[in-house]
Design a protein around this motif. Structure first.
Motif, mmCIF file in Angstrom:
data_model
loop_
_atom_site.group_PDB
_atom_site.id
_atom_site.type_symbol
_atom_site.label_atom_id
_atom_site.label_comp_id
_atom_site.label_asym_id
_atom_site.label_seq_id
_atom_site.Cartn_x
_atom_site.Cartn_y
_atom_site.Cartn_z
ATOM 1 N N UNK A 13 0.842 -1.195 0.009
ATOM 2 C CA UNK A 13 0.115 -0.110 -0.011
ATOM 3 C C UNK A 13 0.889 1.342 0.067
ATOM 4 N N UNK A 14 0.067 2.306 -0.328
ATOM 5 C CA UNK A 14 0.973 3.648 -0.211
ATOM 6 C C UNK A 14 0.789 4.028 1.335
ATOM 7 N N UNK A 15 1.819 4.731 1.862
ATOM 8 C CA UNK A 15 1.754 5.330 3.032
ATOM 9 C C UNK A 15 2.765 6.376 3.394
ATOM 10 N N UNK A 16 2.371 7.074 4.467
ATOM 11 C CA UNK A 16 3.440 8.098 4.712
ATOM 12 C C UNK A 16 3.650 8.263 6.099
ATOM 13 N N UNK A 17 4.696 9.075 6.669
ATOM 14 C CA UNK A 17 4.818 9.089 8.241
ATOM 15 C C UNK A 17 5.770 10.442 8.102
ATOM 16 N N UNK A 49 6.826 18.065 7.815
ATOM 17 C CA UNK A 49 7.699 18.934 7.072
ATOM 18 C C UNK A 49 8.116 20.043 8.019
ATOM 19 N N UNK A 50 7.913 19.683 9.196
ATOM 20 C CA UNK A 50 8.338 20.731 10.398
ATOM 21 C C UNK A 50 9.824 20.564 10.343
ATOM 22 N N UNK A 51 10.584 21.773 10.954
ATOM 23 C CA UNK A 51 12.073 21.594 11.190
ATOM 24 C C UNK A 51 12.301 20.712 11.897
ATOM 25 N N UNK A 52 13.445 19.934 11.616
ATOM 26 C CA UNK A 52 14.039 18.829 12.579
ATOM 27 C C UNK A 52 13.240 17.537 12.257
ATOM 28 N N UNK A 53 12.323 17.436 11.325
ATOM 29 C CA UNK A 53 11.469 16.216 10.900
ATOM 30 C C UNK A 53 11.789 15.753 9.420
ATOM 31 N N UNK A 54 11.152 14.705 9.087
ATOM 32 C CA UNK A 54 10.988 14.447 7.713
ATOM 33 C C UNK A 54 9.902 13.577 7.633
ATOM 34 N N UNK A 55 9.365 13.599 6.204
ATOM 35 C CA UNK A 55 8.193 12.829 5.641
ATOM 36 C C UNK A 55 8.840 11.819 4.838
ATOM 37 N N UNK A 56 8.360 10.810 5.176
ATOM 38 C CA UNK A 56 8.869 9.274 4.383
ATOM 39 C C UNK A 56 7.486 8.954 3.641
ATOM 40 N N UNK A 57 7.549 8.678 2.380
ATOM 41 C CA UNK A 57 6.452 8.323 1.547
ATOM 42 C C UNK A 57 6.578 6.946 1.284
ATOM 43 N N UNK A 58 6.239 5.770 1.311
ATOM 44 C CA UNK A 58 6.479 4.611 0.690
ATOM 45 C C UNK A 58 5.191 4.055 -0.280
ATOM 46 N N UNK A 59 5.639 3.424 -1.344
ATOM 47 C CA UNK A 59 4.614 2.782 -2.162
ATOM 48 C C UNK A 59 5.285 1.558 -2.803
ATOM 49 N N UNK A 60 4.231 0.790 -3.475
ATOM 50 C CA UNK A 60 4.838 -0.487 -3.805
ATOM 51 C C UNK A 60 5.484 -0.347 -5.278
ATOM 52 N N UNK A 61 6.504 -1.086 -5.656
ATOM 53 C CA UNK A 61 7.182 -0.949 -6.953
ATOM 54 C C UNK A 61 8.335 -2.227 -6.800
#
Length: 94
Positions: free
Chosen positions: A5-9, A12-24
């Motif tokens: 599945x597609x997901x994210x965690x 985009x705040x300072x000192x953080x990160x967004x990680x997006x994951x999808x099938x491939x």
């Protein structure tokens, strides 16, 4: 761990990160960071190590980093992969 599945965690705040994951079909990791010049290699190493510890062999992983610490990157990758997977989780491995 298999990504189905597609997901994210993260944010985009300072000192953080967004990680997006999808099938491939293959494992594809993209990193975009505000601190790329200083820490790009370390960010990639943390992401690769985390994916390896979760036994992720395929999927598209996009990391948008805003200066996150290693522990934050690891947590974001773990959360995104777990949300995208249909596998039973081995909590002791975390």
């Amino acid at each position: 761990m298999r990504i189905v599945n597609d997901s994210l965690a993260g944010t985009l705040e300072s000192s953080d990160a967004v990680v997006r994951v999808s099938p491939h079909d293959t494992l594809e990791v993209t990193v975009v960071s505000t601190v790329e010049a200083q820490f790009g290699a370390q960010i990639r190493a943390v992401v690769a190590d985390t994916l390896d510890s979760l036994d992720v062999r395929d999927g598209r992983v996009v990391v948008e980093d805003k200066g996150a610490l290693d522990c934050t990157l690891r947590a974001r990758v773990q959360a995104a992969v777990m949300r995208a997977s249909d596998d039973d989780l081995d909590w002791s491995a975390l």
